[in-house]
Write a protein that holds these residues in place. Structure first.
Motif, PDB file in Angstrom:
ATOM      1  N   MET A   1       4.916  -6.797  -9.317  1.00 16.41           N
ATOM      2  CA  MET A   1       4.459  -5.498  -9.839  1.00 16.41           C
ATOM      3  C   MET A   1       3.011  -5.176  -9.248  1.00 16.41           C
ATOM      4  O   MET A   1       2.089  -6.139  -9.169  1.00 16.41           O
ATOM      5  N   ARG A   2       2.701  -3.904  -9.026  1.00 17.13           N
ATOM      6  CA  ARG A   2       1.499  -3.712  -8.463  1.00 17.13           C
ATOM      7  C   ARG A   2       0.450  -3.147  -9.514  1.00 17.13           C
ATOM      8  O   ARG A   2       1.208  -2.384 -10.644  1.00 17.13           O
ATOM      9  N   SER A   3      -0.691  -3.612  -9.413  1.00 13.34           N
ATOM     10  CA  SER A   3      -1.851  -3.220 -10.292  1.00 13.34           C
ATOM     11  C   SER A   3      -2.141  -1.644 -10.037  1.00 13.34           C
ATOM     12  O   SER A   3      -1.905  -1.131  -8.873  1.00 13.34           O
ATOM     13  N   PRO A   4      -2.944  -1.031 -10.986  1.00 10.43           N
ATOM     14  CA  PRO A   4      -3.412   0.128 -10.477  1.00 10.43           C
ATOM     15  C   PRO A   4      -4.326   0.357  -9.404  1.00 10.43           C
ATOM     16  O   PRO A   4      -4.303   1.177  -8.700  1.00 10.43           O
ATOM     17  N   ILE A   5      -5.035  -0.740  -9.283  1.00  6.60           N
ATOM     18  CA  ILE A   5      -6.044  -1.028  -8.172  1.00  6.60           C
ATOM     19  C   ILE A   5      -5.200  -0.940  -6.806  1.00  6.60           C
ATOM     20  O   ILE A   5      -5.524  -0.188  -5.771  1.00  6.60           O
ATOM     21  N   ASP A   6      -3.982  -1.587  -6.769  1.00  4.83           N
ATOM     22  CA  ASP A   6      -3.257  -1.820  -5.587  1.00  4.83           C
ATOM     23  C   ASP A   6      -2.711  -0.365  -4.918  1.00  4.83           C
ATOM     24  O   ASP A   6      -2.579  -0.070  -3.885  1.00  4.83           O
ATOM     25  N   VAL A   7      -2.143   0.119  -6.135  1.00  3.27           N
ATOM     26  CA  VAL A   7      -1.803   1.410  -5.757  1.00  3.27           C
ATOM     27  C   VAL A   7      -2.788   2.377  -5.195  1.00  3.27           C
ATOM     28  O   VAL A   7      -2.547   3.273  -4.249  1.00  3.27           O
ATOM     29  N   THR A   9      -5.474   1.674  -3.723  1.00  2.43           N
ATOM     30  CA  THR A   9      -6.059   1.310  -2.274  1.00  2.43           C
ATOM     31  C   THR A   9      -5.085   1.226  -1.382  1.00  2.43           C
ATOM     32  O   THR A   9      -5.027   0.827  -0.123  1.00  2.43           O
ATOM     33  N   GLY A  10      -3.618   1.517  -1.703  1.00  2.00           N
ATOM     34  CA  GLY A  10      -2.327   1.323  -0.847  1.00  2.00           C
ATOM     35  C   GLY A  10      -2.174   0.229  -0.280  1.00  2.00           C
ATOM     36  O   GLY A  10      -1.542  -0.307   0.628  1.00  2.00           O
ATOM     37  N   ARG A  11      -2.107  -1.001  -1.193  1.00  2.00           N
ATOM     38  CA  ARG A  11      -1.733  -2.265  -0.926  1.00  2.00           C
ATOM     39  C   ARG A  11      -0.434  -2.587  -1.644  1.00  2.00           C
ATOM     40  O   ARG A  11      -0.243  -2.331  -2.719  1.00  2.00           O
ATOM     41  N   VAL A  12       0.415  -3.568  -0.927  1.00  2.00           N
ATOM     42  CA  VAL A  12       1.423  -4.143  -1.130  1.00  2.00           C
ATOM     43  C   VAL A  12       1.558  -5.684  -1.137  1.00  2.00           C
ATOM     44  O   VAL A  12       1.340  -5.971   0.225  1.00  2.00           O
ATOM     45  N   GLY A  13       1.807  -6.537  -2.046  1.00  6.73           N
ATOM     46  CA  GLY A  13       1.940  -8.077  -1.951  1.00  6.73           C
ATOM     47  C   GLY A  13       0.680  -8.428  -1.257  1.00  6.73           C
ATOM     48  O   GLY A  13       0.859  -9.345  -0.475  1.00  6.73           O
ATOM     49  N   GLY A  14      -0.480  -7.971  -1.291  1.00  2.00           N
ATOM     50  CA  GLY A  14      -1.834  -8.430  -0.603  1.00  2.00           C
ATOM     51  C   GLY A  14      -1.898  -7.985   0.550  1.00  2.00           C
ATOM     52  O   GLY A  14      -2.951  -8.009   1.192  1.00  2.00           O
ATOM     53  N   PHE A  15      -1.177  -7.094   1.141  1.00  2.00           N
ATOM     54  CA  PHE A  15      -1.418  -6.454   2.511  1.00  2.00           C
ATOM     55  C   PHE A  15      -1.555  -4.944   2.242  1.00  2.00           C
ATOM     56  O   PHE A  15      -0.724  -4.329   1.632  1.00  2.00           O
ATOM     57  N   SER A  16      -1.982  -4.153   3.284  1.00  2.00           N
ATOM     58  CA  SER A  16      -2.073  -2.823   2.975  1.00  2.00           C
ATOM     59  C   SER A  16      -0.498  -2.188   3.669  1.00  2.00           C
ATOM     60  O   SER A  16       0.165  -3.073   4.506  1.00  2.00           O
ATOM     61  N   THR A  17      -0.209  -1.140   3.126  1.00  2.00           N
ATOM     62  CA  THR A  17       1.014  -0.708   3.896  1.00  2.00           C
ATOM     63  C   THR A  17       1.223  -0.401   5.180  1.00  2.00           C
ATOM     64  O   THR A  17       2.126  -0.604   5.738  1.00  2.00           O
ATOM     65  N   ALA A  18       0.075   0.035   5.682  1.00  2.00           N
ATOM     66  CA  ALA A  18       0.045   0.329   6.927  1.00  2.00           C
ATOM     67  C   ALA A  18       0.125  -0.966   7.860  1.00  2.00           C
ATOM     68  O   ALA A  18       0.865  -1.061   8.869  1.00  2.00           O
TER      69      ALA A  18
END
Length: 98
Positions: A1-7, A9-18
């Motif tokens: 589950m993604r935290s609001p901060i991850d959403v 900053t655009g991060r998924v599983g500890g990595f940026s989506t890019a």
């Protein structure tokens, strides 16, 4: 589950989506499995590691979360080795056969 901060900053599983998109490339290869050879969806990670991707129907953020697991090294049991052009087998099973 993604935290609001991850959403935010655009991060998924500890990595940026890019970064996840840049480091993983999907491809189709013939994979030798227990039930024979079949065309399967695979993923090339960091231009050197080839993995079987059994999650063919996942899309969106869920797909990026799965790819982040490959980047962290959690899916080593699905690692493939290409022993002929376009023909692969699982690394662990090949080691057990020798």
């Amino acid at each position: 589950m993604r935290s609001p901060i991850d959403v935010l900053t655009g991060r998924v599983g500890g990595f940026s989506t890019a970064e996840v998109a840049r480091r993983t490339v999907p491809c189709f290869k013939h994979v030798i499995e227990e039930d024979g050879e079949r065309l399967a969806l695979c993923m090339l990670v960091d231009s050197g590691k080839l993995y079987r991707l059994p999650f063919e129907n996942t899309k969106g953020i869920k797909s990026l979360e799965i790819k982040a697991r490959y980047l962290r090294g959690e899916m080593e049991h699905l690692r493939l080795r290409e022993f002929q052009p376009g023909l692969c087998r699982y690394v662990e099973r090949a080691d057990k056969a020798v």
